[in-house]
Design an enzyme around this catalytic site. Structure first.
Site, PDB file in Angstrom:
ATOM      1  N   ASP A 449       0.838  -1.205   0.000  1.00  0.00           N
ATOM      2  CA  ASP A 449       0.000   0.000   0.000  1.00  0.00           C
ATOM      3  C   ASP A 449       0.872   1.255   0.000  1.00  0.00           C
ATOM      4  OD1 ASP A 449      -2.320   1.493   0.158  1.00  0.00           O
ATOM      5  OD2 ASP A 449      -3.087   0.494   1.950  1.00  0.00           O
ATOM      6  N   ASP A 514     -10.903   1.439  -3.242  1.00  0.00           N
ATOM      7  CA  ASP A 514     -11.469   1.125  -1.929  1.00  0.00           C
ATOM      8  C   ASP A 514     -12.985   1.084  -1.988  1.00  0.00           C
ATOM      9  OD1 ASP A 514      -9.058   0.916  -0.741  1.00  0.00           O
ATOM     10  OD2 ASP A 514      -9.147   2.786   0.388  1.00  0.00           O
TER      11      ASP A 514
HETATM   12  C1  DGJ Z   1      -5.847   1.631   2.038  1.00  0.00           C
HETATM   13  C2  DGJ Z   1      -6.216   0.478   1.163  1.00  0.00           C
HETATM   14  O1  DGJ Z   1      -6.672   0.929  -0.078  1.00  0.00           O
HETATM   15  C3  DGJ Z   1      -7.224  -0.396   1.852  1.00  0.00           C
HETATM   16  O2  DGJ Z   1      -7.627  -1.445   1.024  1.00  0.00           O
HETATM   17  C4  DGJ Z   1      -6.625  -0.914   3.137  1.00  0.00           C
HETATM   18  O3  DGJ Z   1      -5.559  -1.770   2.848  1.00  0.00           O
HETATM   19  C5  DGJ Z   1      -6.161   0.232   3.982  1.00  0.00           C
HETATM   20  N1  DGJ Z   1      -5.301   1.134   3.285  1.00  0.00           N
HETATM   21  C6  DGJ Z   1      -5.454  -0.275   5.214  1.00  0.00           C
HETATM   22  O4  DGJ Z   1      -4.941   0.735   5.966  1.00  0.00           O
END
Ligand code: DGJ
Length: 716
Positions: A449, A514
């Site tokens: 990430d 997300d």
């Molecule tokens: C942002 C990501 O896009 C999510 O899927 C998740 O992994 C969160 N970070 C976790 O902090």
């Protein structure tokens, strides 16, 4: 033609490229369009294309070459801007050597006065009509060269190509198609200064003739394969010529090329086609053959990700229940998302301390991983290696490793800062921690990430370091992958904020967004498909009530939409209602049945459907299988939809068309009498020609629904 003049020709499946170099001049892209006959006199293009010299102009029109220069009078963006403390700011490079072969060429340019050498590299992929190009600069002088701008080879636009389609977006709303008109009074520019390749602006676009669509219009599609700052300029000059130029984006003073050193630009990838459908298919095919890690060719495991299921609540029994529910539904991989490492009880702390939190996992991750394995799943782990929290051991020990100029107040995002990976010790510390994790535990997959953009990305002395940061991220992924060759990596930057062809050399899965709301996802996923194929697209079934949008949707819609990509689940299955789980199970089977051919399929976005109705189809390379999603986000202005015409099938073959929705009975409720296809176990047999040219009637589709059709050759 004099002996100093030369043509270079490449042929693909559908197009031909001709480059031309005059009396030792820097080559221009003379032609890229419809495939030309083998016996073709390129000289005739020159004769036909001779331009008048207007009054009040330079005695020679500035060439729109692969490397346009200010010193030749080019009024668009010169390919190079560089100097040595103000000296040698004006350069005039000339062609000095050419090497060409069947699928590529190198043009070497030199300027002895400015002590610079440049290689323009072009590679042709005949299979996909795909041109990859980049520039390499060498500093031949005794002093350091400050590089402000260095473009990849500049590509001309065809007359009439004045419409631009770009991919823009925001967090939870990525990959939006946005069109703009190109006029001679305003150049268009697509730029990213955030240190990543999205989601605000994707480093690529399509430029085509007015109104181009899936099957009409001449289009040039291009993508700069780079995950950091960049700029793409598209301009129609006052003299009528148009061009597009792509380059990395440099912060002031960031790129210093030492005496004798070289600087190489990212790669520009481009294809020319008639319509977006062919364009996307070529990008997908090139990506699959040339870029993606080989593990993406194996069936992509169905995964369960813990994020929206438990967030930071890593209570043992809760996670164990989730693992067991994941296995029960047929998952093949369990991904432990954020919240497992030292002090990470919420998103305010812990980044940089990549050790398992003994307070939460007193025996380490072993017991959980063992349970995952006992349930015949592989194990994946979330990391965010480029970041640091103020509340972390790493920060307390090394506040100077933050990528932030100390003289100014720092700007946090999600309570975090960026770690300066161009500091060798910081890089080594992170690499060692990740490597130790990978050595200690059987981790098959990392979700990598990146949640804070690069702002004020300077070191302790205030030197800009954004470019070096992107290079360090690549190096870190490369070194970890070479030490752990089985490791799969997913790219994530608050969702789809860093998906590009350079990160995809290392990461064969992208977390698309997300936003797990299926209606939002339909648009996001269709946007994604412009450049990227379905098998790398992470698509999860979320909760009944989407966490980002708050909208409720039934499990059929959620599962059918997620089947467009690499299927996953991101809800607490252990707490889902039995009925919901039962509704999802058949879609798991569908995913496993079809994923093997989808990974090499061709993607079709059905053209000319009404607003609010979209059609997306995947057709197997052998044309024996296909799946089609017909989604309705808004009700129709008429009582009956127009028939849909499938694409990409073999006209003379016979196919069985059926509806794969498990909620047919529910869908039947919206009509007095539903068409035959909605009856249980019904199918229709028809030829490819009938399906593509005649078309199939649709049932009444309520808003917020999606029909999933399969269409398989009778012998398949
Ligand atoms: C942002 C990501 O896009 C999510 O899927 C998740 O992994 C969160 N970070 C976790 O902090």
């Amino acid at each position: 033609m004099s002996s100093a003049e030369k043509f270079f020709r490449f042929d693909g499946q559908k197009t031909s490229v001709i480059l031309y170099s005059g009396e030792a001049t820097i080559p221009t892209l003379l032609y890229w369009g419809e495939k030309l006959p083998a016996a073709f006199e390129a000289q005739e293009l020159l004769l036909l294309g001779e331009r008048p010299l207007t009054f009040a102009a330079l005695e020679r029109e500035a060439p729109l070459s692969l490397f346009p220069q200010e010193s030749e009078g080019f009024l668009g963006s010169p390919a190079l801007a560089a100097h040595r403390e103000g000296k040698h700011a004006i350069q005039k490079l000339q062609l000095c050597d050419v090497q060409s072969w069947e699928d590529g060429c190198t043009f070497q340019l030199e300027d002895q006065n400015a002590a610079l050498r440049m290689n323009l590299q072009l590679r042709w992929s005949a299979h996909d009509d795909f041109l990859t190009s980049w520039s390499e600069l060498e500093n031949l002088g005794p002093e350091t060269l400050s590089l402000d701008h260095l473009a990849c080879p500049t590509l001309p636009l065809l007359p009439g190509e004045n419409e631009v389609l770009a991919l823009g977006g925001r967090w939870a709303g990525e990959f939006r198609w946005e069109r703009s008109a190109l006029t001679p009074n305003l150049a268009l520019s697509i730029e990213q200064r955030s240190g990543r390749s999205g989601p605000e602006h994707f480093p690529g676009c399509v430029i085509g003739t007015a109104g181009f669509d899936e099957t009409h219009g001449s289009v040039l599609g291009l993508h700069l394969a780079w995950s950091g700052n960049y700029k793409i300029r598209i301009e129609r000059l006052r003299d009528g010529r148009g061009y597009v130029q792509a380059a990395g984006g440099f912060m002031p003073g960031e790129i210093q090329v030492e005496a004798g050193a070289r600087f190489v630009t990212p790669r520009l990838m481009a294809t020319r086609a008639m319509g977006l459908e062919a364009l996307s298919q070529r990008f997908h095919s090139f990506l699959r053959r040339e870029i993606l890690p080989t593990w993406t060719r194996q069936p992509r495991p169905l995964l369960v990700n813990s994020w929206e299921a438990v967030y930071f609540d890593h209570e043992r029994s809760r996670l164990e229940a989730l693992v067991e529910a994941a296995a029960a539904i047929g998952a093949e991989r369990f991904v432990l998302d954020d919240g497992w490492f030292l002090g990470r009880r919420d998103d305010r702390r812990g980044l940089g301390d990549w050790q398992v939190d003994p307070g939460v996992y007193p025996e380490g991750l072993r017991p959980l991983i063992d349970l995952v394995h006992e349930n015949r799943m592989s194990f994946g782990l979330w990391v965010e290696p480029e970041m640091i929290s103020r509340d972390s051991q790493l920060f307390r020990a090394h506040p100077e490793w933050v990528l932030q100029v100390p003289a100014y107040p720092w700007l946090e995002a999600r309570h975090q800062l960026v770690l300066n990976l161009s500091v060798e010790a910081a890089y080594a510390a992170i690499k060692e921690q990740l490597d130790a994790l990978l050595r200690s535990y059987p981790i098959d997959f990392l979700k990598w990430d990146m949640n804070r953009i690069l702002v004020m990305a300077g070191d302790q002395e205030g030197r800009a370091r954004a470019w070096q940061q992107t290079e360090a991220v690549y190096r870190l992924m490369d070194e970890l992958r070479s030490a752990h060759p089985q490791l799969e990596i997913e790219t994530c930057a608050s969702g789809g904020g860093r998906v590009d062809f350079e990160i995809l050399r290392r990461c064969g899965r992208a977390w698309t967004s997300d936003n797990n709301d299926p209606l939002e996802r339909l648009r996001i996923q269709a946007g994604f498909s412009l450049f990227f194929p379905p098998e790398i697209m992470g698509a999860h079934v979320g909760s009944e009530r989407a966490h980002i949008s708050g909208r409720r949707s039934d499990p059929h819609l959620r599962a059918i939409v997620a089947l467009q990509g690499q299927l996953g689940f991101e809800l607490d299955l252990s707490r889902s209602a039995e009925a919901e789980r039962a509704a999802l199970v058949p879609y798991v089977a569908l995913y496993k049945e079809h994923r093997h051919w989808i990974a090499s399929s061709r993607v079709f976005r059905l053209p000319q459907l009404r607003p609010g109705l979209a059609g997306l189809g995947y057709v197997a390379a052998a044309q024996d299988r296909s799946l089609w999603w017909i989604s309705s986000s808004a009700s129709a202005p008429v009582s009956q939809e127009e028939p849909i015409k499938l694409r990409g099938l073999a006209p003379e073959q016979r196919y069985r068309l059926r509806v794969e929705n498990q909620n047919k009975a529910e869908l039947r409720r919206f009509m007095q009498k539903a068409p035959r296809l909605l009856e249980d176990d019904a199918s229709i047999i028809a030829s490819g020609a009938a399906l593509m040219h005649g078309g199939a009637s649709l049932p009444v589709l309520p808003p917020e629904s999606c029909l999933l059709l399969s269409c398989h050759r009778l012998d398949a």
